[in-house]
Design a protein around this motif. Sequence first.
Motif, PDB file in Angstrom:
ATOM      1  N   LEU A  79       0.825  -1.203   0.000  1.00 32.08           N
ATOM      2  CA  LEU A  79       0.000   0.000   0.000  1.00 32.08           C
ATOM      3  C   LEU A  79       0.863   1.258   0.000  1.00 32.08           C
ATOM      4  O   LEU A  79       0.555   2.238  -0.691  1.00 32.08           O
ATOM      5  N   GLU A  80       1.941   1.230   0.760  1.00 31.70           N
ATOM      6  CA  GLU A  80       2.834   2.386   0.785  1.00 31.70           C
ATOM      7  C   GLU A  80       3.443   2.622  -0.593  1.00 31.70           C
ATOM      8  O   GLU A  80       3.582   3.773  -1.043  1.00 31.70           O
ATOM      9  N   ALA A  81       3.791   1.539  -1.285  1.00 31.73           N
ATOM     10  CA  ALA A  81       4.330   1.676  -2.642  1.00 31.73           C
ATOM     11  C   ALA A  81       3.306   2.292  -3.586  1.00 31.73           C
ATOM     12  O   ALA A  81       3.670   2.940  -4.577  1.00 31.73           O
ATOM     13  N   ASP A  82       2.023   2.117  -3.270  1.00 29.64           N
ATOM     14  CA  ASP A  82       0.956   2.712  -4.062  1.00 29.64           C
ATOM     15  C   ASP A  82       0.513   4.065  -3.511  1.00 29.64           C
ATOM     16  O   ASP A  82      -0.560   4.570  -3.868  1.00 29.64           O
ATOM     17  N   GLY A  83       1.312   4.624  -2.612  1.00 30.61           N
ATOM     18  CA  GLY A  83       1.036   5.954  -2.097  1.00 30.61           C
ATOM     19  C   GLY A  83       0.064   6.024  -0.947  1.00 30.61           C
ATOM     20  O   GLY A  83      -0.398   7.110  -0.580  1.00 30.61           O
ATOM     21  N   GLU A  84      -0.253   4.872  -0.327  1.00 26.04           N
ATOM     22  CA  GLU A  84      -1.218   4.840   0.764  1.00 26.04           C
ATOM     23  C   GLU A  84      -0.501   4.583   2.089  1.00 26.04           C
ATOM     24  O   GLU A  84      -0.087   3.466   2.376  1.00 26.04           O
ATOM     25  N   THR A  85      -0.340   5.622   2.876  1.00 28.24           N
ATOM     26  CA  THR A  85       0.336   5.490   4.166  1.00 28.24           C
ATOM     27  C   THR A  85      -0.626   5.576   5.346  1.00 28.24           C
ATOM     28  O   THR A  85      -0.273   5.185   6.459  1.00 28.24           O
ATOM     29  N   ASP A  86      -1.830   6.076   5.118  1.00 27.46           N
ATOM     30  CA  ASP A  86      -2.817   6.176   6.189  1.00 27.46           C
ATOM     31  C   ASP A  86      -3.667   4.914   6.213  1.00 27.46           C
ATOM     32  O   ASP A  86      -4.832   4.901   5.804  1.00 27.46           O
ATOM     33  N   THR A  87      -3.070   3.827   6.697  1.00 27.33           N
ATOM     34  CA  THR A  87      -3.743   2.531   6.671  1.00 27.33           C
ATOM     35  C   THR A  87      -4.491   2.213   7.961  1.00 27.33           C
ATOM     36  O   THR A  87      -5.241   1.241   8.009  1.00 27.33           O
ATOM     37  N   GLY A  88      -4.267   2.985   9.008  1.00 27.52           N
ATOM     38  CA  GLY A  88      -4.917   2.683  10.275  1.00 27.52           C
ATOM     39  C   GLY A  88      -4.292   1.538  11.031  1.00 27.52           C
ATOM     40  O   GLY A  88      -4.831   1.099  12.054  1.00 27.52           O
ATOM     41  N   TYR A  89      -3.140   1.049  10.556  1.00 30.98           N
ATOM     42  CA  TYR A  89      -2.442  -0.070  11.203  1.00 30.98           C
ATOM     43  C   TYR A  89      -1.193   0.459  11.890  1.00 30.98           C
ATOM     44  O   TYR A  89      -0.366   1.116  11.261  1.00 30.98           O
ATOM     45  N   GLU A  90      -1.054   0.171  13.189  1.00 33.04           N
ATOM     46  CA  GLU A  90       0.108   0.639  13.944  1.00 33.04           C
ATOM     47  C   GLU A  90       0.484  -0.387  15.000  1.00 33.04           C
ATOM     48  O   GLU A  90      -0.392  -0.923  15.701  1.00 33.04           O
ATOM     49  N   VAL A  91       1.779  -0.642  15.141  1.00 31.07           N
ATOM     50  CA  VAL A  91       2.269  -1.493  16.218  1.00 31.07           C
ATOM     51  C   VAL A  91       2.318  -0.665  17.498  1.00 31.07           C
ATOM     52  O   VAL A  91       2.926   0.410  17.529  1.00 31.07           O
ATOM     53  N   CYS A  92       1.644  -1.162  18.531  1.00 35.35           N
ATOM     54  CA  CYS A  92       1.583  -0.412  19.792  1.00 35.35           C
ATOM     55  C   CYS A  92       1.856  -1.298  21.010  1.00 35.35           C
ATOM     56  O   CYS A  92       1.928  -0.806  22.141  1.00 35.35           O
ATOM     57  N   GLY A  93       1.995  -2.606  20.792  1.00 35.40           N
ATOM     58  CA  GLY A  93       2.165  -3.526  21.907  1.00 35.40           C
ATOM     59  C   GLY A  93       0.826  -3.938  22.494  1.00 35.40           C
ATOM     60  O   GLY A  93      -0.211  -3.339  22.213  1.00 35.40           O
ATOM     61  N   SER A  94       0.853  -4.980  23.293  1.00 35.41           N
ATOM     62  CA  SER A  94      -0.371  -5.448  23.947  1.00 35.41           C
ATOM     63  C   SER A  94      -0.046  -5.901  25.364  1.00 35.41           C
ATOM     64  O   SER A  94       1.086  -6.259  25.683  1.00 35.41           O
ATOM     65  N   LEU A  95      -1.075  -5.872  26.191  1.00 35.03           N
ATOM     66  CA  LEU A  95      -0.932  -6.249  27.594  1.00 35.03           C
ATOM     67  C   LEU A  95      -2.060  -7.204  27.952  1.00 35.03           C
ATOM     68  O   LEU A  95      -3.237  -6.835  27.905  1.00 35.03           O
ATOM     69  N   VAL A  96      -1.686  -8.456  28.263  1.00 37.74           N
ATOM     70  CA  VAL A  96      -2.658  -9.461  28.705  1.00 37.74           C
ATOM     71  C   VAL A  96      -2.724  -9.369  30.216  1.00 37.74           C
ATOM     72  O   VAL A  96      -1.775  -9.723  30.917  1.00 37.74           O
ATOM     73  N   ILE A  97      -3.838  -8.885  30.751  1.00 37.37           N
ATOM     74  CA  ILE A  97      -3.899  -8.542  32.169  1.00 37.37           C
ATOM     75  C   ILE A  97      -4.543  -9.638  33.010  1.00 37.37           C
ATOM     76  O   ILE A  97      -5.318 -10.464  32.522  1.00 37.37           O
ATOM     77  N   ALA A  98      -4.204  -9.612  34.285  1.00 41.29           N
ATOM     78  CA  ALA A  98      -4.818 -10.474  35.291  1.00 41.29           C
ATOM     79  C   ALA A  98      -5.428  -9.576  36.359  1.00 41.29           C
ATOM     80  O   ALA A  98      -4.768  -8.674  36.874  1.00 41.29           O
ATOM     81  N   MET A  99      -6.700  -9.840  36.688  1.00 45.16           N
ATOM     82  CA  MET A  99      -7.434  -8.973  37.607  1.00 45.16           C
ATOM     83  C   MET A  99      -7.490  -9.500  39.040  1.00 45.16           C
ATOM     84  O   MET A  99      -7.936  -8.800  39.941  1.00 45.16           O
TER      85      MET A  99
END
Length: 376
Positions: A79-99
């Motif tokens: 998509l970036e090669a086709d000029g599309e950079t606003d894909t809504g996909y971002e690496v942010c990490g995840s947290l599997v929590i215990a309550m």
Amino acid sequence: MSSTENFVVIGGGIVGAAAAYRLAVKGLGVTLISNNREGEATMAGAGGVDPGVAHTPPTAWYPMAFASARFYKELTAQLEADGETDTGYEVCGSLVIAMDDTEAERLKDLLLLFNERTRSGAIDNGDLSIVDARGAQELFPPLQPGTVGIHSPTGARVDGRRLRDSLLRAFLKRGGNLVRGEAELSVDGDDVRVTVDGTAHPADRIVLAPGAWTSDLLRPLGHELPVFPQRGQLMHMGLRDTDTSKYPIITGFHHSYIIPFGGGRIVAGATREDDAAFDYRETVGGTLEVVADALRVAPGLAEASVLETRVGFRPFSPDRLPIVGALEGWPSVVIATGLGSSGLTMGPFVGSTAADLAVGEQVALDLAPYSPARFK
């Protein structure tokens, strides 16, 4: 397959847009038919792509989910090669929590499982670690004090609308033809005809990605795939003057989730309503459930603004697995549906895989567990 064949993709969500784009990248003539139905799962969806730290789906779900997560790197680069950079996909990490203490004790076994997936090469979970209550709250300040968890740096978030729109823009740049309207199938001898609002569209090969509306579309072909709509309600919240761009996705020993985006936006969800059919509306009970689950996990969200609520219909199969493959009796028709709550994780890969099948290419993943023939 001839390069002059006409390809038609029905369904303008993530799956259909990915299939159409894949075919357009191959230089083929493609028409994508989209009707923008109310409740389309893509338009409501905001999800996490972190199957490496999942621990509740059926066993056959994981190979497809892992392949789908890996595919995002290829897709976003294309998509970036086709000029599309606003894909809504971002690496942010995840947290599997215990309550509570019982859940916290289970984290040790989960950490072993998640690390084994990395060691085996199934998926890269990065440098996993158990974080204490202080560390968890530093990662996600609104969390309930005392919450602990497993942190993965590789989890990603997806805004379904932005990703779908970037796929459509790239598809059009590649010469694709987008038609708005209601598609209908009919049988003409050994062929399948596609019409939209009474206008016929040449279709030598067809990819069907109709989401929760699969059954109605297939009925003229004599197929009754058991795909049912599951209503999901979710809420977008806003934290003023807060940088939420680096907050991780929050999951745990419950079906609800919290997905952070930039600009103070937090998405909390979602209900799982199997008996709502196509009743497109927000309900008091659904809103209460979403808010209660979110505040149980992150009471710091109590002062957040309510930005919007969304409703979508997830397409579920009885065994909670996607349905991907050629329709029995109709080799020119490939179906891609039934992704359930994994639509944003699997959608781009499933759509692209369906496109590959439509042109007769072999795919590396064993698709037998996902074949539509399993519902004979």
